[in-house]
Write an enzyme that holds these catalytic residues in place. Structure first.
Site, PDB file in Angstrom:
ATOM      1  N   CYS A 135      12.925  97.565  56.015  1.00  0.00           N
ATOM      2  CA  CYS A 135      12.293  96.372  56.331  1.00  0.00           C
ATOM      3  C   CYS A 135      13.208  95.650  57.374  1.00  0.00           C
ATOM      4  CB  CYS A 135      12.354  95.636  55.137  1.00  0.00           C
ATOM      5  SG  CYS A 135      11.652  93.830  55.326  1.00  0.00           S
ATOM      6  N   CYS A 138      13.482  91.860  56.814  1.00  0.00           N
ATOM      7  CA  CYS A 138      14.384  91.585  55.886  1.00  0.00           C
ATOM      8  C   CYS A 138      15.930  91.803  56.093  1.00  0.00           C
ATOM      9  CB  CYS A 138      14.225  92.180  54.548  1.00  0.00           C
ATOM     10  SG  CYS A 138      12.461  92.594  54.149  1.00  0.00           S
ATOM     11  N   ASP A 139      16.454  92.856  56.606  1.00  0.00           N
ATOM     12  CA  ASP A 139      17.826  93.313  57.009  1.00  0.00           C
ATOM     13  C   ASP A 139      18.172  93.419  58.565  1.00  0.00           C
ATOM     14  OD1 ASP A 139      17.576  93.653  54.320  1.00  0.00           O
ATOM     15  OD2 ASP A 139      17.387  95.947  54.516  1.00  0.00           O
TER      16      ASP A 139
END
Ligand code: NDP
Length: 311
Positions: A135, A138-139
């Protein structure tokens, strides 16, 4: 056997938000948490894009908070997986976990999707969340000024590679086939080709992950010659597609060709007492917050449906 008013299948943000709303509406939902309680959030590290959590939250911490909040209002959770359903009688939905049968007046399906991984077997999970992720949204921000690689040749891979250039100093995009076989749309391909920070690598498979306590390099193998080489990177982002967790509904509900559940209107299935929320139906946004939003919608639709039965 007691008949439940509402069973929720799945315990990611969609299922747990549906549980919170329906518990507050005094429907006392029974949540089956499934094989991965908490779903994909359990594999994420810090979540910086959950509104209101300015300090950031760890994925598992967010799941625990959501579960406890739903339970506070009367939701019940079982660490069991539903592996068979029979929705042929919409007024008495049947579900099985192993040999145990459960009946319900209404069901919310929130079984989510699972990112595809390389499938290298032994040792792969050692790097999970330590440089190996699925992701970029997200990261990505954790890789400021670092070197990363994205695996895949579809729209997701191109989108993730482009997104990662906001942070990373260099992004490799590794595709197993030749350039002309890339599935990504032409505009998406052009976007990565034109981006100076992205280097496309064709006909290569990632065949090994390396590093002491976190990912430091990958082995790549040429799909044509079989020749191997090492690529030093700080992060590896998988973008080789997701598999929706919908197998048990085949033949009972309508599925798209890509096996995601078809939704009528907002959260309805073709069966009046079965509602759908989150990534098992959504192959576009796939965010925790959108799944939670859809869980809320499914809860409100279910409440209305159950209310309508009272006549
Ligand atoms: P896709 O199925 O389109 O692409 C998957 C990619 O991963 C392909 O390049 C495939 O290679 C590769 N792949 C699959 N399995 C492996 C493996 N085991 N090892 C290495 N490579 C592998 O998935 P996406 O997630 O990219 O897209 C899903 C859908 O969502 C598509 O319809 C896409 O158009 C859409 N989408 C649209 C976006 C947009 O419009 N902005 C953004 C993101 C997604 P191969 O081709 O060789 O099979």
């Amino acid at each position: 056997m007691t008949k439940e008013k509402l069973i929720i299948i799945g315990s990611g943000p969609a299922g747990l938000t549906a549980a919170l709303y329906t518990a507050r509406a005094e429907l006392s939902p029974l949540v089956f948490e499934g094989e991965t309680p908490g779903g994909q959030l359990m594999g994420t590290t810090e979540i910086e894009n959950w509104p209101g959590a300015e300090e950031g939250l760890m994925g598992p911490q967010l799941v625990t908070r959501m579960r406890e909040q739903a339970k506070k209002f009367g939701a019940r959770t079982e660490f069991k997986t539903i592996d068979k359903v029979d929705f042929s009688d919409s007024s008495n939905l049947k579900l099985w976990s192993g040999e145990t049968e459960y009946n319900a007046e209404a069901v919310i399906i929130a079984t989510g999707a699972s990112a595809r991984w390389l499938g290298l077997g032994k040792g792969e999970e050692k790097y999970w969340g330590k440089g190996y992720t699925a992701c970029a949204t997200c990261d990505g921000a954790f890789y400021r000024d670092k070197v990363v690689a994205v695996v895949g040749g579809g729209d997701s891979a191109c989108e993730e590679a482009s997104f990662l250039t906001r942070f990373a100093s260099k992004v490799y995009q590794i595709y197993r086939g030749p350039q002309e076989k890339m599935r990504a749309s032409k505009p998406m391909q052009k976007r990565v080709i034109d981006n100076e920070k992205i280097e496309l690598i064709f006909n290569k498979n990632v065949t090994d992950l390396r590093g002491e306590n976190k990912l430091e390099a990958v082995e790549i193998t040429d799909a044509v010659t079989g020749e191997t080489s090492e690529l030093k990177i700080d992060g590896l982002f998988m973008a080789i597609g997701h598999n929706p967790n919908t197998k048990i509904f085949a033949g009972q509900l309508d599925l798209h060709d890509n096996e995601y559940l078809k939704v009528e209107g907002n959260t309805k299935s073709k069966i009046s007492s079965v509602f759908i929320a989150g990534d098992c139906a959504d192959f576009r946004y796939r965010q925790a917050v959108t799944a939670a939003g859809m869980g809320c919608m499914a809860a409100l639709d279910t409440e209305k449906y159950l209310e309508s039965l009272k006549g």
